[in-house]
Design an enzyme around this catalytic site. Structure first.
Site, PDB file in Angstrom:
ATOM      1  N   SER A  32      -1.484 -42.484 -42.875  1.00 30.95           N
ATOM      2  CA  SER A  32      -0.224 -42.730 -43.835  1.00 30.95           C
ATOM      3  C   SER A  32      -0.688 -43.769 -44.314  1.00 30.95           C
ATOM      4  O   SER A  32       0.403 -44.180 -45.362  1.00 30.95           O
ATOM      5  CB  SER A  32       0.870 -42.656 -42.360  1.00 30.95           C
TER       6      SER A  32
ATOM      7  N   ASP B  22      10.234 -45.828 -43.902  1.00 30.33           N
ATOM      8  CA  ASP B  22      10.400 -45.713 -42.426  1.00 30.33           C
ATOM      9  C   ASP B  22      11.858 -45.223 -41.789  1.00 30.33           C
ATOM     10  O   ASP B  22      11.281 -45.510 -41.074  1.00 30.33           O
ATOM     11  CB  ASP B  22       9.528 -46.567 -42.212  1.00 30.33           C
TER      12      ASP B  22
ATOM     13  N   HIS C 271       2.548 -50.397 -41.729  1.00 26.07           N
ATOM     14  CA  HIS C 271       3.151 -50.058 -42.859  1.00 26.07           C
ATOM     15  C   HIS C 271       3.007 -51.149 -43.944  1.00 26.07           C
ATOM     16  O   HIS C 271       2.810 -51.964 -43.702  1.00 26.07           O
ATOM     17  CB  HIS C 271       4.143 -49.285 -43.253  1.00 26.07           C
TER      18      HIS C 271
END
Length: 184
Positions: A61, A126, A100
Site C-alpha cells: 500500500s 484510510d 501510511h
C-alpha cells in the site's frame, strides 16, 4: 554435507551433556545472548518512546516509497506530526499496525491533533480502515514516525511468519550452534 554437520553437532551436544559444567556455561551463554537482545529492544523502546521501534512493511500500500519487506525505524518522541510524514498507527481492536502517510492534519491549536492517513498506492483515504465511527486518528493511535528504512531485509520476518515451522527449525538450529560452539 548438512547431514554430516548435523551429526557433528549431535555428537558435540552429547559430549557437552556429559560435562555438566561446560553445559551450564553454554546455557548461560545462550541466555546472555537472549537477554542482551531483549535489553537492546527495551533500550530502543525507551529512546524512541515507541512500543515497537522497528516494524516490517507487510503490504504494497505504500509503494513506491516502501516495498513489502522493508524494515522501518520509528521515532515517537516527536510531538508534532505534519502532512507528508509516514507514520505507523494502530487501530482499536486490530492487531497489526498500518504504515501510511499523513494526508491531513486537523488541530484546534492546542495539544489535540487529528490525523487523516492514506497509503501512497491506495485510491482513497484510510477512513474505511479506521474503527467504526472513527473519522480521524488521534495522536495516541500513532506508534511512531518513520525515520529510516532497510530495504527488503524484513522479507525474512515475513517468511518466518508465513511458515511457522521454519521459525522453530531456525531457532532450534541457532540454539544448537550456540550450545555446541567452543570458546577459544
Amino acid at each position: 554435507m548438512i547431514k554430516e554437520m548435523f551429526q557433528k553437532q549431535m555428537v558435540e551436544l552429547k559430549r557437552l551433556w556429559a560435562n555438566k559444567r561446560q553445559f551450564t556455561f553454554q546455557v548461560l551463554n545462550l541466555a546472555m545472548i537472549v537477554f542482551s537482545a531483549l535489553m537492546i529492544w527495551k533500550g530502543l523502546m525507551y529512546l524512541t518512546k515507541s512500543e515497537s521501534p522497528v516494524v516490517v512493511v507487510l503490504s504494497g500500500s505504500m509503494e513506491p516509497a516502501f516495498q513489502r519487506g522493508d524494515i522501518l525505524f520509528l521515532d515517537n518522541s516527536v510531538e508534532k506530526l505534519g502532512v507528508g510524514d509516514v507514520v505507523v498507527f494502530k487501530i482499536k481492536d486490530r492487531e497489526i499496525p498500518i504504515v501510511h502517510r499523513i494526508l491531513k492534519v486537523h488541530s484546534d491549536g492546542g495539544l489535540d491533533m487529528n490525523l487523516l492517513t492514506k497509503g501512497d498506492n491506495n485510491r482513497v483515504d484510510d477512513r474505511g480502515l479506521y474503527a467504526p465511527g472513527q473519522l480521524w486518528l488521534q495522536r495516541e493511535d500513532v506508534m511512531g514516525k518513520a525515520i529510516g528504512t532497510l530495504r527488503y531485509v524484513g522479507m525474512v520476518t515475513i517468511a518466518l511468519n508465513d511458515y511457522p515451522v521454519l521459525k522453530y527449525v531456525l531457532v532450534g538450529m541457532m540454539a544448537l550452534f550456540v550450545l555446541t560452539s567452543k570458546e577459544g
